[in-house]
Motif scaffolding. Structure first.
Motif, PDB file in Angstrom:
ATOM      1  N   GLN A 102      71.929 -24.789  38.887  1.00  0.00           N
ATOM      2  CA  GLN A 102      71.109 -23.807  39.927  1.00  0.00           C
ATOM      3  C   GLN A 102      69.574 -24.091  40.102  1.00  0.00           C
ATOM      4  O   GLN A 102      68.990 -23.625  40.769  1.00  0.00           O
ATOM      5  N   GLU A 103      68.878 -24.956  39.059  1.00  0.00           N
ATOM      6  CA  GLU A 103      67.538 -25.151  38.996  1.00  0.00           C
ATOM      7  C   GLU A 103      67.576 -26.436  39.954  1.00  0.00           C
ATOM      8  O   GLU A 103      66.288 -26.835  40.553  1.00  0.00           O
ATOM      9  N   VAL A 104      68.274 -27.383  40.023  1.00  0.00           N
ATOM     10  CA  VAL A 104      68.048 -28.953  40.710  1.00  0.00           C
ATOM     11  C   VAL A 104      68.735 -29.125  41.870  1.00  0.00           C
ATOM     12  O   VAL A 104      68.175 -30.179  42.568  1.00  0.00           O
ATOM     13  N   VAL A 105      69.638 -28.442  42.300  1.00  0.00           N
ATOM     14  CA  VAL A 105      70.183 -28.337  43.742  1.00  0.00           C
ATOM     15  C   VAL A 105      69.343 -28.012  44.554  1.00  0.00           C
ATOM     16  O   VAL A 105      69.317 -26.443  44.707  1.00  0.00           O
ATOM     17  N   VAL A 106      68.378 -28.609  45.409  1.00  0.00           N
ATOM     18  CA  VAL A 106      67.471 -27.964  46.250  1.00  0.00           C
ATOM     19  C   VAL A 106      67.596 -28.127  47.556  1.00  0.00           C
ATOM     20  O   VAL A 106      68.428 -29.040  48.022  1.00  0.00           O
ATOM     21  N   PRO A 107      67.568 -26.867  48.232  1.00  0.00           N
ATOM     22  CA  PRO A 107      68.252 -27.054  49.559  1.00  0.00           C
ATOM     23  C   PRO A 107      67.333 -27.722  50.734  1.00  0.00           C
ATOM     24  O   PRO A 107      65.926 -27.583  50.351  1.00  0.00           O
ATOM     25  N   LEU A 108      67.639 -28.115  51.490  1.00  0.00           N
ATOM     26  CA  LEU A 108      67.144 -28.538  52.757  1.00  0.00           C
ATOM     27  C   LEU A 108      67.728 -28.088  54.173  1.00  0.00           C
ATOM     28  O   LEU A 108      68.906 -28.501  54.305  1.00  0.00           O
ATOM     29  N   ILE A 109      66.931 -27.324  54.774  1.00  0.00           N
ATOM     30  CA  ILE A 109      67.750 -26.580  55.887  1.00  0.00           C
ATOM     31  C   ILE A 109      66.757 -27.231  57.434  1.00  0.00           C
ATOM     32  O   ILE A 109      65.560 -26.942  57.326  1.00  0.00           O
ATOM     33  N   SER A 110      67.726 -27.591  57.991  1.00  0.00           N
ATOM     34  CA  SER A 110      67.105 -28.364  59.342  1.00  0.00           C
ATOM     35  C   SER A 110      67.245 -27.251  60.525  1.00  0.00           C
ATOM     36  O   SER A 110      68.433 -27.184  60.871  1.00  0.00           O
ATOM     37  N   VAL A 111      66.293 -26.681  61.038  1.00  0.00           N
ATOM     38  CA  VAL A 111      66.151 -25.724  62.142  1.00  0.00           C
ATOM     39  C   VAL A 111      65.742 -26.371  63.218  1.00  0.00           C
ATOM     40  O   VAL A 111      64.574 -26.982  63.378  1.00  0.00           O
ATOM     41  N   HIS A 112      66.717 -26.055  64.292  1.00  0.00           N
ATOM     42  CA  HIS A 112      66.230 -26.492  65.688  1.00  0.00           C
ATOM     43  C   HIS A 112      66.586 -25.333  66.609  1.00  0.00           C
ATOM     44  O   HIS A 112      67.489 -24.719  66.613  1.00  0.00           O
ATOM     45  N   LYS A 113      65.698 -25.223  67.709  1.00  0.00           N
ATOM     46  CA  LYS A 113      65.928 -24.051  68.770  1.00  0.00           C
ATOM     47  C   LYS A 113      66.138 -24.880  70.031  1.00  0.00           C
ATOM     48  O   LYS A 113      65.688 -25.629  70.357  1.00  0.00           O
ATOM     49  N   LYS A 114      67.558 -24.232  70.524  1.00  0.00           N
ATOM     50  CA  LYS A 114      67.843 -24.828  71.913  1.00  0.00           C
ATOM     51  C   LYS A 114      67.469 -24.203  72.961  1.00  0.00           C
ATOM     52  O   LYS A 114      66.763 -22.975  72.904  1.00  0.00           O
ATOM     53  N   ARG A 115      67.656 -24.734  74.155  1.00  0.00           N
ATOM     54  CA  ARG A 115      67.017 -23.972  75.301  1.00  0.00           C
ATOM     55  C   ARG A 115      68.226 -22.854  76.033  1.00  0.00           C
ATOM     56  O   ARG A 115      67.975 -22.249  76.816  1.00  0.00           O
ATOM     57  N   THR A 116      69.427 -23.393  75.610  1.00  0.00           N
ATOM     58  CA  THR A 116      70.235 -22.301  76.181  1.00  0.00           C
ATOM     59  C   THR A 116      71.116 -21.632  75.157  1.00  0.00           C
ATOM     60  O   THR A 116      71.227 -21.919  73.969  1.00  0.00           O
ATOM     61  N   SER A 117      71.902 -20.227  75.535  1.00  0.00           N
ATOM     62  CA  SER A 117      72.347 -19.771  74.586  1.00  0.00           C
ATOM     63  C   SER A 117      73.869 -20.263  74.239  1.00  0.00           C
ATOM     64  O   SER A 117      74.464 -21.036  74.440  1.00  0.00           O
ATOM     65  N   ASP A 118      74.156 -19.902  72.719  1.00  0.00           N
ATOM     66  CA  ASP A 118      75.023 -20.689  72.106  1.00  0.00           C
ATOM     67  C   ASP A 118      76.065 -19.202  71.288  1.00  0.00           C
ATOM     68  O   ASP A 118      76.725 -19.937  70.411  1.00  0.00           O
ATOM     69  N   VAL A 119      75.578 -18.214  71.500  1.00  0.00           N
ATOM     70  CA  VAL A 119      76.432 -17.218  70.716  1.00  0.00           C
ATOM     71  C   VAL A 119      77.249 -16.410  71.580  1.00  0.00           C
ATOM     72  O   VAL A 119      77.286 -16.310  72.647  1.00  0.00           O
ATOM     73  N   GLU A 120      78.524 -16.439  71.052  1.00  0.00           N
ATOM     74  CA  GLU A 120      79.674 -15.632  71.569  1.00  0.00           C
ATOM     75  C   GLU A 120      80.005 -14.520  70.673  1.00  0.00           C
ATOM     76  O   GLU A 120      79.666 -14.416  69.417  1.00  0.00           O
ATOM     77  N   ILE A 121      80.847 -13.341  71.203  1.00  0.00           N
ATOM     78  CA  ILE A 121      81.341 -12.173  70.440  1.00  0.00           C
ATOM     79  C   ILE A 121      82.858 -12.145  70.109  1.00  0.00           C
ATOM     80  O   ILE A 121      83.430 -12.765  71.110  1.00  0.00           O
ATOM     81  N   VAL A 122      83.329 -12.000  68.872  1.00  0.00           N
ATOM     82  CA  VAL A 122      84.415 -11.922  68.780  1.00  0.00           C
ATOM     83  C   VAL A 122      85.618 -11.147  69.718  1.00  0.00           C
ATOM     84  O   VAL A 122      84.981 -10.009  70.158  1.00  0.00           O
ATOM     85  N   ASP A 123      86.649 -11.635  70.062  1.00  0.00           N
ATOM     86  CA  ASP A 123      87.680 -10.858  70.736  1.00  0.00           C
ATOM     87  C   ASP A 123      88.542  -9.810  69.967  1.00  0.00           C
ATOM     88  O   ASP A 123      88.738 -10.288  69.041  1.00  0.00           O
ATOM     89  N   VAL A 124      88.986  -8.771  70.538  1.00  0.00           N
ATOM     90  CA  VAL A 124      89.729  -7.694  69.820  1.00  0.00           C
ATOM     91  C   VAL A 124      90.610  -7.336  70.705  1.00  0.00           C
ATOM     92  O   VAL A 124      90.706  -7.182  72.013  1.00  0.00           O
TER      93      VAL A 124
END
Length: 833
Positions: free
Chosen positions: A693-715
């Motif tokens: 818990q002390e030594v596993v250090v996170p690295l998050i690479s964040v990138h912002k796209k130009r186009t939408s990439d989110v969808e909504i679940v179907d029901v």
């Protein structure tokens, strides 16, 4: 009446009629008639000249307006030669009641109604309020219903349900002015008649309080599928009233009162959890549900999947928000217990241990953190005590200690601090930041103090949920000892790292203490300019200032400190998980501001992780012996730096070179999760050691796209073998086709049964499909719809089960899916015997 009043009253009639009859029954208004002058109206006195009048007004002057005056009583119908003309037009009467009828635009047949409720009509304000609501087609019941609406000052459509909601709010406030008005105006009998017709409510002594007691009693027993005194329309009404934003406070007040009167607490003692899960008429039901959920999680008689499903079904109930923190604590407690039951905490090497931690084990720390967060937020330590003891003991003994004892065996076998192919934290700049600079890309690095891996994983998921954002999370091996100055230094451009005798850290001979020193090191290493700022200073920048930061620097380090600031202080260490939640949201805000300032590439990382146990630390978790040496430079709960340190079975000893450091000194790290005794510092929140818990250090690479990439679940609506509704209710199953993920987000829907014309004939149900389970069965939910009395009007017709979704930013809904049903209810359906 004076001439002006007569003139005004008659003039109103000409708005809708060409001919007005005036019968002066008491033969006392001839002078007013003779004096009366209305522009465009011709006066004729009826005096054995009926035939001539009829010919003139209908044939000769068919467009002219006439006032036909008769001195005396109106003739009987058989003797009235002008009856057909009179019935097709208007009649004026000068008595008070008749004047009111004319004023309101009502037909003569309403005179008895107005006489019956004369006190109501005696006030012009009430007459005006009623007139604004009236329609030409109104029946006697419709007019009386609108009179009730005026009595209660209802500004909504004149419906019995809306009138009742106002009366119930008055009752909840312990007032009776409106119901007393209704009784004073002789409308009480009509009100109780309508209640009888709509809800089957009857009583020897009817009252609003008596009704609401019967309402709660009947709806509760109906929900239990037992016999009740009221109809299912009462159940539909209660659901609507309960979900009303305007009246929810009154509902809660009366619900609590009725629960006591009806002794609901005693009845709930014998009810099963699953029998209650969809019922929410009393807050006591939530307490019963929560009590059963907590007990069954503790006793392991309820699976984590079923617990999650039951809690999901409570999310749209009335009282959920009041008890949301308790529900969430139980949910995360259940998830933690289930994950631990299937966890294999063995590992073969450092790389193997880190890989298993970043793919599987981290979730145990995360569930524990979320459990403690909601446990604290619930402010219910007594109620959740058994679950807390279970989770805390399992976390500390069966997970945290066990996994780090296994990890320690691996660490004991190494001679150098290396977990290849996982990169070391000191390689962060070379492997990541430098690559962006080489490719002429500008990059922002957000360093959040003590953002341990599991917190970063939640952050990464939150970022991924944002439209057009991607967030890739990978682990790094943190430096030893895992404390702030060393971790911060390792993230800078450097070749050599040295820990000085006073504990400060130098890279390539330069001090890294403080933001200014780090900014200098960055700027010297980056040809196109680099700097370092505090997160609070960045957040305070306006749009132009933040864009200037991007324009003038290729690399910007932003230092953020919420988690460590809370955890490192003895007085606030128990708030560390609260700080973690705040930190996640604030980092998302920082990321959005960075992208608005034109940053496309952003790295989020940390200096170190931490260990936190909410319960005070047991004696067994302190190292058995103190670490001694010739010279002690720095002593911490989780490490000692010095020269000539003595070997100990309770600590792992490293030379500086073993840890990738430069200098002639040694570092002792207590084994597993053991702490060293240190006066004046907290022992529940610690870092500096070598635990995962002390030594596993996170690295998050964040990138912002130009186009939408989110969808909504179907029901989907799960269809049965029959699409015919034959009773007063129907149970329908809905299925979320895929599990929710970062880019496949939840769908909120409203469900109900509607007529072909779009009229709702059942209770509406708000549904939130946000299941993340891989198990298809756990993404299915069943809803019961109760048909209202309006359904009788469309019997033997096609009706529709509709799913509608909200139009974002409005109060409107649009249709998502619909399924037709044939409504074929027998005439015996609603009999109670």
């Amino acid at each position: 009446m004076n001439l002006e009043q007569v003139t005004q009253a008659i003039s109103r009639l000409y708005k809708d009629h060409r001919i007005v009859f005036w019968y002066d029954a008491n033969k006392e208004l001839r002078q007013e008639y003779e004096t009366l002058e209305i522009s465009g109206v011709e006066k004729i006195e009826i005096n054995n000249n009926e035939y001539g009048i009829k010919y003139r007004v209908l044939r000769e002057e068919g467009e002219q307006k006439f006032l036909l005056y008769f001195e005396g009583l109106q003739p009987e119908d058989l003797d009235n030669w002008l009856l057909d003309v009179q019935l097709a037009n208007a009649t004026f009467s000068a008595d008070k009641v008749s004047m009111w009828v004319v004023e309101l635009g009502l037909r003569p047949e309403f005179i008895p109604l107005v006489q019956e409720h004369a006190e109501f009509f005696n006030a012009k304000a009430r007459r005006d309020a009623l007139k604004a609501r009236l329609n030409k087609e109104d029946s006697h019941p419709a007019v009386r219903t609108k009179m009730l609406a005026v009595c209660v000052n209802s500004d909504t459509e004149a419906r019995l349900e809306g009138i009742l909601e106002v009366l119930l709010s008055e009752l909840a406030d312990d007032r009776d002015e409106k119901i007393n008005q209704i009784m004073r105006f002789n409308l009480g009998g009509f009100l109780w008649e309508r209640m009888q017709a709509l809800f089957a409510y009857s009583s020897e002594n009817p009252s609003v309080k008596d009704f609401v007691i019967e309402l709660f009693k009947s709806c509760y027993t109906l929900a239990m599928e037992e016999d009740a005194g009221l109809t299912q329309d009462a159940l539909v009404f209660l659901k609507r009233w309960k979900d009303s934003r305007r009246h929810h406070s009154a509902f809660e007040t009366l619900s609590d009162q009725c629960a006591e009167i009806l002794d609901i607490e005693q009845d709930l003692q014998n009810r099963d959890l699953r029998q209650l899960i969809d019922i929410d008429y009393f807050g006591l039901i939530d307490k019963k549900v929560l009590d059963e959920l907590a007990k069954q999680v503790v006793n392991k008689t309820l699976s984590a999947g079923e617990c999650a499903n039951l809690i999901w079904r409570r999310r749209t109930t009335h009282w959920f928000e009041r008890y949301a923190n308790i529900y969430e604590a139980i949910y995360f407690g259940s998830q933690f217990v289930a994950e631990l039951d299937k966890a294999d905490l063995r590992m073969q090497s450092m790389a193997d241990g880190i890989n298993k931690y970043q793919t599987t084990w981290f979730i145990l720390d995360q569930h524990y953190r979320k459990f403690i967060f909601y446990f604290r937020a619930s402010k219910q330590p007594t109620f959740l005590q058994e679950l807390f003891e279970l989770v805390e003991n399992l976390y500390s003994n069966n997970y945290l200690l066990s996994v780090n004892d296994n990890w320690q065996h691996v660490v004991d076998d190494i001679t150098t601090w290396d977990a290849s192919p996982i990169i070391n934290q000191r390689e962060f700049y070379t492997h990541n930041v430098k690559q962006y600079v080489k490719n002429n890309n500008k990059v922002a690095v957000l360093v959040s103090d003590a953002l341990r891996f599991e917190i970063a994983e939640e952050l990464a998921r939150m970022v991924e949920n944002e439209d057009r954002y991607t967030a890739k999370l990978t682990p790094m091996l943190g430096m030893l000892p895992s404390y702030t100055q060393l971790g911060m230094a390792a993230l800078l451009p450097q070749e050599q790292i040295t820990i000085e005798e006073n504990g400060t850290v130098h890279v390539d001979g330069q001090s890294t203490a403080g933001r200014d020193n780090r900014a200098k090191i960055l700027n010297n290493a980056v040809e196109d300019g680099a700097t370092a700022i505090r997160s609070e200073d960045f957040l305070a920048m306006d749009r132009e200032e933040s864009r200037a930061l991007f324009r003038d620097h290729s690399v910007v380090y932003i230092y953020h400190n919420q988690i460590d600031a809370a955890g490192d202080a003895l007085k606030t260490e128990e708030r560390v998980f609260d700080a973690a939640q705040d930190a996640i949201q604030e980092i998302v805000d920082i990321l959005k501001k960075l992208t608005n300032a034109n940053y496309t590439y952003i790295l989020v990382t940390a200096d170190h992780g931490f260990i936190y146990q909410h319960k005070p630390i047991d004696e067994s978790e302190f190292a058995s012996v103190d670490i001694q040496g010739d010279v002690i430079h720095t002593r911490n709960r989780r490490f000692v730096i010095g020269s000539g340190l003595k070997k100990s079975t309770s600590a792992k000893l490293f030379n500086a070179a073993d840890l990738g450091l430069v200098g002639d000194y040694e570092i002792a790290i207590p084994k597993s999760i053991n702490r060293l005794r240190l006066k004046g510092s907290g022992s529940r929140y610690v870092h500096g050691g070598a635990s995962l818990q002390e030594v596993v250090v996170p690295l998050i690479s964040v990138h912002k796209k130009r186009t939408s990439d989110v969808e909504i679940v179907d029901v989907d609506i799960i269809t049965s073998s029959s699409n015919v509704i034959t009773s007063g209710q129907i149970s329908v199953a809905f299925y979320q086709t895929e599990q929710v993920s970062a880019k496949l987000q939840p769908r909120k829907l409203r469900a109900g049964i509607y007529t072909q014309e779009g009229d709702l004939i059942s209770n509406p149900e708000e549904l939130n499909f946000d299941f993340a389970s891989e198990n298809a069965r756990e993404r299915e939910v069943r809803v019961r719809f109760i048909l209202s009395r309006k359904a009788d009007e469309v019997n033997n017709q096609t009706v529709y089960l509709k799913l509608e979704e909200p139009v974002i930013g409005t109060s409107h809904y649009k249709e998502y899916k619909a399924l037709p049903y044939q409504l074929r209810r027998s005439f015996t359906t609603d009999f109670d015997f």
